[in-house]
Scaffold this motif. Structure first.
Motif, PDB file in Angstrom:
ATOM      1  N   THR A 107       0.605  -1.313   0.079  1.00 53.82           N
ATOM      2  CA  THR A 107      -0.186  -0.064   0.232  1.00 53.82           C
ATOM      3  C   THR A 107       0.800   1.536  -0.270  1.00 53.82           C
ATOM      4  O   THR A 107       0.317   2.088  -0.317  1.00 53.82           O
ATOM      5  N   GLY A 108       2.169   1.610  -0.582  1.00 57.94           N
ATOM      6  CA  GLY A 108       3.311   1.918  -0.385  1.00 57.94           C
ATOM      7  C   GLY A 108       2.308   3.431  -1.778  1.00 57.94           C
ATOM      8  O   GLY A 108       1.915   2.759  -2.337  1.00 57.94           O
ATOM      9  N   LYS A 109       3.088   4.266  -1.362  1.00 56.26           N
ATOM     10  CA  LYS A 109       2.738   5.491  -2.959  1.00 56.26           C
ATOM     11  C   LYS A 109       2.988   5.520  -3.710  1.00 56.26           C
ATOM     12  O   LYS A 109       2.046   5.117  -5.035  1.00 56.26           O
ATOM     13  N   TYR A 124       1.327   0.636  -6.241  1.00 55.30           N
ATOM     14  CA  TYR A 124       0.389   0.393  -7.763  1.00 55.30           C
ATOM     15  C   TYR A 124       1.224  -0.070  -8.522  1.00 55.30           C
ATOM     16  O   TYR A 124       1.153  -1.298  -9.723  1.00 55.30           O
ATOM     17  N   ASN A 151      -5.757   1.166  -1.918  1.00 50.62           N
ATOM     18  CA  ASN A 151      -5.383   2.166  -2.444  1.00 50.62           C
ATOM     19  C   ASN A 151      -6.455   2.684  -3.356  1.00 50.62           C
ATOM     20  O   ASN A 151      -5.524   3.875  -3.593  1.00 50.62           O
ATOM     21  N   ALA A 180      -0.985   5.893   5.831  1.00 43.32           N
ATOM     22  CA  ALA A 180      -2.518   6.229   4.737  1.00 43.32           C
ATOM     23  C   ALA A 180      -2.040   6.022   3.194  1.00 43.32           C
ATOM     24  O   ALA A 180      -1.504   4.664   3.354  1.00 43.32           O
ATOM     25  N   SER A 181      -3.820   6.001   2.567  1.00 47.12           N
ATOM     26  CA  SER A 181      -3.666   5.165   1.697  1.00 47.12           C
ATOM     27  C   SER A 181      -2.851   5.880   0.599  1.00 47.12           C
ATOM     28  O   SER A 181      -3.030   7.265   0.746  1.00 47.12           O
ATOM     29  N   PRO A 182      -2.607   5.483   0.038  1.00 52.24           N
ATOM     30  CA  PRO A 182      -1.524   6.274  -1.189  1.00 52.24           C
ATOM     31  C   PRO A 182      -1.452   7.255  -2.061  1.00 52.24           C
ATOM     32  O   PRO A 182      -0.801   8.163  -1.994  1.00 52.24           O
ATOM     33  N   LEU A 183      -3.232   7.357  -2.280  1.00 52.01           N
ATOM     34  CA  LEU A 183      -3.289   8.883  -3.169  1.00 52.01           C
ATOM     35  C   LEU A 183      -4.194   9.466  -1.997  1.00 52.01           C
ATOM     36  O   LEU A 183      -4.816  10.523  -2.363  1.00 52.01           O
ATOM     37  N   LEU A 240      -7.455   8.519   3.197  1.00 46.69           N
ATOM     38  CA  LEU A 240      -8.388   7.113   3.747  1.00 46.69           C
ATOM     39  C   LEU A 240      -7.157   6.525   4.986  1.00 46.69           C
ATOM     40  O   LEU A 240      -6.200   6.251   4.146  1.00 46.69           O
TER      41      LEU A 240
END
Lengths: 695, 82
Positions: free
Chosen positions: A296-298, A302, A396, B45-48, B51
């Motif tokens: 769940t990394g930045k 993805y 994500n 935290a959620s990457p975007l 949340l």
């Protein structure tokens, strides 16, 4: 509680617990019934039942949806609560997750308030041990006052002891002192008053106490169910109203009361947890957190999502090649053998042709080409689900969904849709807000289901071949498939946005997304079960749906309406709109005939062409390409077909499920029109653009 | 100053003081263990964004920032603090 069955020896046992605690695995082990188990909340969307024998007793085991609390929040929690309160089960097995027992104790204590006919099953002890969490089960049993069994979901021996302890409870009606939760005095006073006026036949002391509490709270949904169940309900409700008034006069608002009740239970859970759980390392969830930092990394989040997607498609494409080839040969040889046999049996020529060219080939196509990718993709995806990855996808992707005023959990229902849209639509029950749930239901079929994925892979292979690159290789096709899924995601978001700005206006509502801890998947079990399950399903549908459609197609092709066959006639009728969309009449007809199941669309197209043009060998992709190109296809046709395969009306089962879940014909119609309109307009645009730019 | 869950940086923890939210969501949050005096830590935290994941009662749940802003907490603390 009342008995549902006339047979007194048959006991009904409910299987309750939080989501993701391995409830369904235990259910399967107990009953031997095939039921898909999931690692996200809401997989068991209505209850499954199965029989189970133990030492001469028969149990009717009911697997109810996972819930965090008996105070229902979502539709599926409501189903769980109603079953436990009014379903008439003789006993309840409460399954708890050993890796986060404290959380699970909340529901357990709530159930224990309702009934003491409970066996507690602390599951996933192996996972807990790995995290350095030790649970003192005898002490837990002492604290709770009901039998406690420790299990590791796939060990059968321990399951026997669940039944043994259940039998203990039923035998001689043994009365145990189950744990008791003390509420503040002013609540206890009103509980006392209300339990006194509740009629005798309504249940035992514990149940009355529980009922009194719910009446004090004045839970609206609960009141309706109670009113439907009891004739004295109105009288009781009047008394409850007075009790509530008395509390209010003492300055205790409804909110405070609810807080006090929830807090009392949580405190009790905490006290018990402190006493029975030992942590060997201070931070037992460290490993989970490390994995989460990557998944769940930045950026890595993805990248991982993309990698998983491409890898799954690649494995599916490469893995399906060989079995596809073998099955193709089997059906080819089978046809020759059957043809000989039919000649010897002196079958009328027409009947023989109907069976071979109609039924046998269509079934052969579905099984040889559509089945292998389905039987490989599904278990691979199930594995991702089994390790606990899917809720991370929702985590994500929440932001874009929120921008469209939708619920982040919709990503989960879309993932379910990849397996089967009907399951995805049912899975929308995990979404609390009715508006957001409806949006998720309406858009679910924009996600290609298993059957359509198979067809898409085949079309991509065809495209790769046509591009002259020969075999583009699995990677290219896998990338293309992943791109299609991203397109589906964008289409879903777009339609969400559109809906939320027009007919489903509203603000994004609150929701809570559970992120279960990662666990080792039971690889062998998942593979065997889901390959088997998918294969059976497809085979069944091949017989039930593909065979009759194949026969119908042959008849259509061989009955003449004036100058041409009925098939050509129908196809010609559809040719106009078909060619505007870059397709043709036969393809559109195949989509219409393929309404019962999407995996039969491509086989019908092939049959449609073959029936008109006579016999052609179709065992390899290049021969197929020849057949298609002979029928006027080019790359644009394949692309338009890809798009229309992705976006068209849902299959019959899904439409039926949407009708049931949305409860309205209007919404079901919209669910059909939305993807159809999107697919048709995209196809028309692509076709016109191709014409303009001269492809 | 008053802190809310939203002000809790990833990797820190605090105690819940009260909920400024009513209705169904209040019940849901209470059920999760967000009651006065309970420990809650922020896991990330959620990457975007929008949340964030919190650990409460030994389980991890993600809550949107709008809702987190309605949960009042004590001052944030680091891992080593008591």
């Amino acid at each position: 509680m009342n008995k549902e069955n006339g047979d007194l020896m048959m006991r009904t046992v409910a299987l309750a617990g939080n989501p993701n605690v391995g409830k369904s695995t235990i259910f399967n082990a107990l009953t031997g019934l095939k039921q898909h188990t999931g690692n996200w909340s809401g997989k068991t969307v209505s209850y499954a039942k199965g029989l189970c024998q133990y030492e001469g007793h028969t149990y009717n085991v009911v697997d109810i949806p996972g819930a965090y609390s008996l105070l229902a929040h979502s539709k599926e929690e409501e189903v769980a609560r109603d079953y436990l309160c009014f379903g008439g089960a003789d006993g309840v097995v409460v399954v708890c997750d050993g890796t986060c027992l404290e959380r699970n104790l909340n529901l357990l204590l709530q159930i224990l308030e309702l009934t003491d006919k409970v066996v507690v099953c602390v599951n996933l002890l192996d996972e807990a041990a790995k995290k350095g969490i030790k649970i003192n089960l005898p002490l837990l049993e002492e604290k709770l006052g009901v039998p406690v069994v420790g299990t590791v979901a796939h060990h059968k021996e321990e399951l026997g002891s669940i039944l043994k302890r259940l039998e203990e409870i039923f035998a001689a009606g043994e009365k145990r002192e189950a744990v008791y939760i003390n509420y503040p005095d002013y609540i206890e006073e009103e509980i006392g008053r209300l339990t006194n006026i509740l009629p005798q036949e309504i249940g035992d002391k514990a149940y009355k106490r529980w009922l009194a509490l719910r009446l004090l709270e004045g839970d609206q949904g609960f009141k309706e169910t109670l009113l439907a169940q009891n004739s004295k309900a109105e009288e009781i409700e009047k008394e409850a109203e007075e009790s509530r008034k008395r509390l209010q006069e003492r300055g205790i608002a409804k909110e405070t009361l609810a807080d006090e009740i929830v807090t009392a239970i949580l405190r009790k859970a905490q006290r018990i947890a402190e006493e029975v759980i030992y942590y060997e390392n201070e931070d037992c969830h460290q490993k989970d957190r490390r994995i989460d930092r990557i998944l769940t990394g930045k950026i890595s989040g993805y990248i991982c999502m993309a990698l998983f997607l491409v890898a799954i498609f690649w494995l599916t494409i490469v893995g399906a090649n060989y079995p596809s080839e073998l099955l193709g040969i089997f059906f080819d040889r089978g046809e020759i053998f059957l043809a000989d046999l039919f000649v010897q049996l002196r079958l009328p020529e027409a009947l023989s042709a109907l069976l071979l060219e109609g039924v046998w080939r269509t079934v052969g196509w579905v099984v040889a080409v559509m089945l292998p990718p389905m039987a490989i993709f599904f278990p691979l995806f199930t594995l991702l689900e089994d390790v606990g990855y899917l809720p991370r996808i929702a985590y994500n992707l929440d932001k874009p969904f929120k921008c469209c005023k939708a619920c982040g959990k919709q990503a989960l229902t879309m993932c379910m849709g990849l397996g089967c849209n009907a399951v995805g639509v049912m899975g929308c029950r995990i979404i609390d807000s009715p508006r957001e749930r409806l949006m998720a239901i309406l858009t679910n079929s924009l996600m290609p289901c298993n059957g359509r994925l198979s067809a898409l892979i085949m079309l991509f292979s065809l495209l790769a071949l046509a591009k002259g690159g020969g075999e583009l290789g699995g990677i290219g096709i896998a990338l293309g498939m992943s791109a299609l899924l991203v397109m589906s995601l964008f289409a879903t978001l777009l339609i969400n946005k559109l809906l939320s700005q027009t007919i489903l206006k509203g603000v994004p509502s609150s929701f809570v997304l559970e992120l279960p801890s990662y666990r080792k998947p039971q690889i062998a079990q998942v593979l065997v079960r889901s390959v088997f399950e998918r294969t059976l399903l497809v085979l069944k549908r091949a017989v039930v749906v593909a065979a009759p459609v194949g026969a119908l197609l042959w008849v259509l092709a061989n009955i003449s309406a004036g100058e041409m066959s009925l098939l050509s006639y129908l196809a010609a009728k559809l040719d106009g709109i078909g060619s505007l969309m870059g397709l043709d009449g036969v393809i559109l007809l195949a989509f219409i005939l393929g309404l019962p199941a999407n995996e039969i669309v491509v086989p019908i197209i092939i049959m449609g062409y073959l029936a008109e043009k006579g016999l052609v060998e179709t065992s390899s992709l290049s021969q197929l390409q020849e057949l298609f190109w002979a029928n006027g296809w080019n790359e644009v046709t394949v692309i338009c077909l890809l798009v229309f395969m992705l976006f068209h009306w849902p299959c019959a089962t899904t439409i039926w499920t949407i009708r049931k879940e949305s409860g309205s014909l209007k919404w079901s119609l919209l669910a059909i029109l939305l993807p159809t309109f999107l697919g048709m307009s995209l196809c028309i645009v692509i076709n016109l653009a191709a014409k303009v730019f001269g492809f | 100053m008053e802190y809310t869950l939203k002000d809790l940086p990833a990797g820190s923890w605090s105690y819940v003081k009260r909920l400024d939210i009513n209705g169904k969501m209040r019940r849901r949050l209470l059920d999760l263990g967000l009651v006065k005096g309970n420990r809650v830590s922020c896991m990330g935290a959620s990457p975007l964004g929008g949340l964030r994941a919190y650990q409460i009662c030994g389980a991890v749940v993600a809550i949107r920032d709008e809702d987190a802003a309605l949960v009042l907490i004590d001052r944030p603390r680091g891992w080593g603090d008591e």
